[in-house]
Structure formats: C-alpha cells, structure tokens
Design an enzyme around this catalytic site. Sequence first.
Site, PDB file in Angstrom:
ATOM      1  N   HIS A  33      12.599 -18.847  32.050  1.00  0.00           N
ATOM      2  CA  HIS A  33      13.426 -17.684  31.708  1.00  0.00           C
ATOM      3  C   HIS A  33      14.547 -17.421  32.711  1.00  0.00           C
ATOM      4  CE1 HIS A  33      10.975 -16.696  28.307  1.00  0.00           C
ATOM      5  NE2 HIS A  33       9.879 -16.622  29.047  1.00  0.00           N
ATOM      6  N   ARG A  58       8.559 -23.279  37.867  1.00  0.00           N
ATOM      7  CA  ARG A  58       7.964 -23.081  36.544  1.00  0.00           C
ATOM      8  C   ARG A  58       8.860 -23.826  35.566  1.00  0.00           C
ATOM      9  NH1 ARG A  58       6.726 -17.654  33.054  1.00  0.00           N
ATOM     10  NH2 ARG A  58       8.951 -17.255  33.278  1.00  0.00           N
ATOM     11  N   ASP A  72       9.922 -35.154  41.340  1.00  0.00           N
ATOM     12  CA  ASP A  72      10.802 -36.071  42.067  1.00  0.00           C
ATOM     13  C   ASP A  72      11.844 -35.286  42.872  1.00  0.00           C
ATOM     14  OD1 ASP A  72       9.418 -38.143  40.932  1.00  0.00           O
ATOM     15  OD2 ASP A  72      10.956 -38.663  39.455  1.00  0.00           O
ATOM     16  N   GLU A 134      -1.320 -17.191  28.400  1.00  0.00           N
ATOM     17  CA  GLU A 134      -0.505 -16.065  27.922  1.00  0.00           C
ATOM     18  C   GLU A 134      -0.377 -16.060  26.405  1.00  0.00           C
ATOM     19  OE1 GLU A 134       3.403 -16.383  29.717  1.00  0.00           O
ATOM     20  OE2 GLU A 134       3.529 -18.519  29.356  1.00  0.00           O
ATOM     21  N   ASP A 160       3.743 -11.981  27.968  1.00  0.00           N
ATOM     22  CA  ASP A 160       3.417 -12.744  26.762  1.00  0.00           C
ATOM     23  C   ASP A 160       1.989 -12.468  26.307  1.00  0.00           C
ATOM     24  OD1 ASP A 160       5.728 -14.202  25.887  1.00  0.00           O
ATOM     25  OD2 ASP A 160       5.637 -15.280  27.779  1.00  0.00           O
TER      26      ASP A 160
HETATM   27  C1  3PY Z   1       4.871 -13.316  31.321  1.00  0.00           C
HETATM   28  O1  3PY Z   1       4.595 -12.194  31.765  1.00  0.00           O
HETATM   29  O2  3PY Z   1       4.723 -13.643  30.133  1.00  0.00           O
HETATM   30  C2  3PY Z   1       5.404 -14.308  32.229  1.00  0.00           C
HETATM   31  O3  3PY Z   1       5.581 -15.424  31.836  1.00  0.00           O
HETATM   32  C3  3PY Z   1       5.698 -13.871  33.630  1.00  0.00           C
HETATM   33  O4  3PY Z   1       6.613 -14.666  34.233  1.00  0.00           O
HETATM   34 MG    MG Z   2       5.418 -15.697  29.783  1.00  0.00          MG
END
Ligand code: 3PY
Ligand code: MG
Length: 242
Positions: A33, A58, A72, A134, A160
């Site tokens: 994100h 991430r 890498d 999530e 999420d």
């Molecule tokens: C969420 O809260 O869904 C996340 O991915 C936090 O970064």
């Molecule tokens: Mg998330």
Amino acid sequence: MPVVSGWLSIGNSYSAEAAGHGGYHCVTVDLQHGMIDLQTAIFMLQAISATPATPMIRVPSLEPALIMKVLDAGAYGVICPMVDTAEEAASFVAATRYPPDGSRSFGPSRGLLYGGADYFDHANETIVRLAMIETLNGLENVEAICQVDGLDGVFIGPNDLGLALGRGHAADPTHPDVLQAITRILVAAKGHGRHAGIFCPSGQVAQRRIDDGFDFVVPNSDMNLLRKAIAQELADIEIAEG
Ligand code: 3PY
Ligand code: MG
C-alpha cells in the site's frame, strides 16, 4: 524480546534513513500500500542498511519472482499479505529459501554486499518470513499456516481482518468478533512456537499488544505519523480561515 518495526509508505531514501536511525529494531518498506516502486525501494533498503535497523519488505502479494527480487535487493525479512492457506504459506517460504529447502533462484546481488561474502551460507536461516493473517480463509486456516516449516511467524492486518469480519476497516479492536479473531491468531502462533505480530495505530496500542503476548509490533506508519505531527503543530497556531 519484542521487536518493534517502523513502517514506510513514503518512497524516499532520506526518510527511510531517518526511520532507520529512529530506534526501531527493523524498518519495513511497504510495497503493498506504500507509494513506492521497486527502484525506490532499493534506494530505501540501501539507506536502511546504513543504520542499526534491519531492512524488511512487505511485498504486494504472494509473487515468488518479486519476493526473490526484494531478497536479492537486501531485504532481511519479508512480510506477505493475504495468506489464506498452509499451501500458500509453504509457497511463500519456498520462494525465500535456496534449494534444497526451497526454490529461490541464485543471484544474491545486494545480499552479498550488505550480507557479506558468506550471505549464501546463512540466507536460508537468517531471512525472516511473516505471513499476514487478514482474511476469513487465513483465519480459518491459521493453525495449519502456523505449522508450515520455515515460517517464522504470522502478522495480523487488523484493517483487512476487520473488513473480512464485517466490522469495517480500523475495526474496533474491542468488538468481540475482532477480539476473538486476534486471540485465535495469537494462540495459534504461540502454540506452534511462531512469532505473533500485529500492525498498531499507536505506540500505546503496540505496548498493550506486547503485554498481550505479541512479539512483533508496528506502531503506525510514516505517513500517519507525519499527518498526526502536522495536525498537532497546526493545533497550536491560530490560522486565519482563508
Ligand atoms: C491491515 O491492517 O490490513 C494491514 O495490512 C496493515 O498494514
Ligand atoms: Mg492488510
């Protein structure tokens, strides 16, 4: 010892360097994100490498080629979003490990510069792999996911997870559904000797999560911290309406 990570969504090596010197144990560059492309992420990893913090990424999704590329580029930990099943967790782990343990392709590039000439000898054991829980499927399969060989831990995305549970993003963490889901994930992780991580909206919440038993916390993102700081500073000034 609980690990505290910074979270970078602003694509800039200067702010990444500042975060790295800010006192976090590690700093995560968010390619899901965050407003960050791969080349900028590499500049940010270089900046973080020059600080005491461990550089992490991430990734945007479970994409083996990109996971191998960020390793890498010198990431020492990878967080993978939206992991739904043990099979997906196993495929994530495989992308981060050289054969015979996994399927990572050889070409360590910055890994060799940052990690040193013996990078290859230690990469499989050193890289940290966290699968994000999530989604409803991820929650349903969390016990199986926590048993995947080579997975270091799970990381909760509360926004999420809240959406998946029908509680909206920034879900009220005291709602029984959300509480139950968070506790289930924590218990599954600890029960299988894995790290349990969670994204938090503040340092205060992060401390409460540590008190609950979490050992990897992210106390907010760079952009949220910047917005908060701007609002705080402006609150002390009488600004004339335009
Ligand atoms: C969420 O809260 O869904 C996340 O991915 C936090 O970064
Ligand atoms: Mg998330």
